[in-house]
Design an enzyme around this catalytic site. Structure first.
Site, PDB file in Angstrom:
ATOM      1  N   GLU A 177       0.850  -1.202   0.000  1.00  0.00           N
ATOM      2  CA  GLU A 177       0.000   0.000   0.000  1.00  0.00           C
ATOM      3  C   GLU A 177       0.876   1.238   0.000  1.00  0.00           C
ATOM      4  O   GLU A 177       1.814   1.313   0.808  1.00  0.00           O
ATOM      5  CB  GLU A 177      -0.924  -0.026   1.221  1.00  0.00           C
ATOM      6  CG  GLU A 177      -1.879  -1.222   1.148  1.00  0.00           C
ATOM      7  CD  GLU A 177      -2.923  -1.262   2.268  1.00  0.00           C
ATOM      8  OE1 GLU A 177      -2.897  -0.399   3.160  1.00  0.00           O
ATOM      9  OE2 GLU A 177      -3.778  -2.156   2.232  1.00  0.00           O
ATOM     10  N   HIS A 236      -7.903   1.490   1.495  1.00  0.00           N
ATOM     11  CA  HIS A 236      -7.800   1.114   2.912  1.00  0.00           C
ATOM     12  C   HIS A 236      -8.543   2.126   3.806  1.00  0.00           C
ATOM     13  O   HIS A 236      -7.949   2.740   4.700  1.00  0.00           O
ATOM     14  CB  HIS A 236      -6.328   1.000   3.341  1.00  0.00           C
ATOM     15  CG  HIS A 236      -6.143   0.174   4.582  1.00  0.00           C
ATOM     16  ND1 HIS A 236      -5.024  -0.561   4.824  1.00  0.00           N
ATOM     17  CD2 HIS A 236      -6.957  -0.031   5.661  1.00  0.00           C
ATOM     18  CE1 HIS A 236      -5.126  -1.184   5.991  1.00  0.00           C
ATOM     19  NE2 HIS A 236      -6.299  -0.873   6.521  1.00  0.00           N
TER      20      HIS A 236
END
Ligand code: NAD
Length: 316
Positions: free
Chosen positions: A258, A277
């Site tokens: 990420e 997220h």
């Protein structure tokens, strides 16, 4: 004696800092846009979101007395090393469970009602393509939940009571549920479910859980939702299954790395809803995680037992 130094590695709701500030000197580099960097040597406490707390970092921050996770997934903290150093690790296990459950359901509903494609068609002047965007009615359909803990059980209850779905769950660590039928065999859940949603922690066992062979069990009409952790899915295998028509769609909030790379296969795979997220970031959850993590830090620094230790065995 000066106030103890608390390192707050990433942005939190201001109410968390308000709890800490009267008693501690908070170092929060993000406040003035500075790089996060390493844990300051003087830090006696740290609060982290996804910042990695390795054994090396603990070694360097030799005055550390408490590590507080702002949230739930503790895979970014080396808990075994912290325990060996007798540093309590705290978390906020219930604080964002409602938020994540809501997001998993939002992804499921978004897929079932083809919201992304319908929105794009309308904006592209293709109103008359509306017949391509009929929904999959979820009532009476089977939701397969992998990991029936705090979040999974909330998803189960809402999907059953709110949407009339039949709930199957795979979780070898629990033996009863009021809304879900427990199955012992992951393959059975995958092959019977119209929607599969993942709510397991990332562990050695769950890493790569949903790989090509797991995906091959799923119906080509089924949707997959992941709000747990990216590495639970073999991302290349999922992108391939979507491209080959082995799966009807996926809703993904978490990624192996990420942020995902610009050439990540999900970005070009068909019928995918992606979110960065954000599942745990509801307005109420952000207040709860920040204030609970801050209170836990104060409890340890001031000699009280914290409410939610991950390694209670080292506490008196
Ligand atoms: P939890 O511990 O309450 O529930 C996890 C469940 O998974 C437990 O019931 C456990 O028995 C089960 N489990 C563990 N290993 C398993 C396995 N091998 N097979 C099947 N089941 C297994 O955790 P939770 O609060 O429900 O959170 C679940 C995960 O969600 C967290 O670990 C975290 O990684 C993730 N999460 C993501 C976000 C987000 O923003 N996307 C926010 C919070 C949590």
């Amino acid at each position: 004696m000066g106030k103890p130094v608390v390192f707050v590695s990433e942005p939190i709701n201001p109410l968390g800092l308000e709890i800490l500030s009267p008693h501690c000197h908070c170092i929060a580099p993000w406040h003035d846009g500075s790089e996060t960097g390493e844990i300051p040597e003087a830090a006696e406490a740290i609060m982290v979101r996804t910042y990695s707390v390795t054994a090396e970092r603990m070694e360097a921050a030799s005055r550390l007395r408490v590590i507080a996770k702002h949230g739930v997934g503790i895979d970014n903290i080396d808990v075994a090393s912290a325990t060996a150093r007798r540093i309590p690790v705290l978390w906020t296990p219930e604080a964002n469970a409602d938020a994540v459950a809501q997001h998993a359901l939002a992804l499921m509903l978004g897929l079932a009602n083809r919201l992304a494609g319908a929105d794009e068609a309308l904006r592209g002047g293709r109103f008359l393509e509306r017949l391509d965007f009929g929904s999959v009615e979820l009532t009476g359909r089977v939701l397969g939940i992998i990991g029936l803990g705090r979040i999974g059980s909330r998803v189960a209850r809402r999907a059953h009571l709110g949407l009339g779905m039949e709930i199957l769950a795979y979780d070898p660590f629990i033996d009863a549920s009021d809304v879900a039928t427990l199955v012992d065999d992951l393959g059975e859940l995958l092959s019977r479910a119209d929607v599969v949603t993942l709510h397991v922690p990332l562990t050695d066992e769950t890493r790569g859980f949903i790989n090509a062979s797991a995906l091959a069990h799923m119906k080509p009409t089924a949707f997959l939702v992941n709000t747990s952790r990216g590495p639970v899915i073999d991302e290349e295998a999922l992108a391939q299954a979507l491209t080959d028509g082995g799966l009807a769609g996926a809703g993904i909030d978490v990624f192996r790395n990420e942020p995902p790379a610009p050439d990540h296969p999900f970005l070009t795979a068909p019928r995918v809803i992606l979110t960065p997220h954000v599942a745990g970031l509801s307005d109420q959850a952000l207040v709860r995680v920040a204030t609970e993590a801050a209170q836990g830090i104060l409890d340890v620094l001031q000699g009280r037992r914290p409410a939610s230790p991950v390694n209670p065995e080292i506490l008196p």
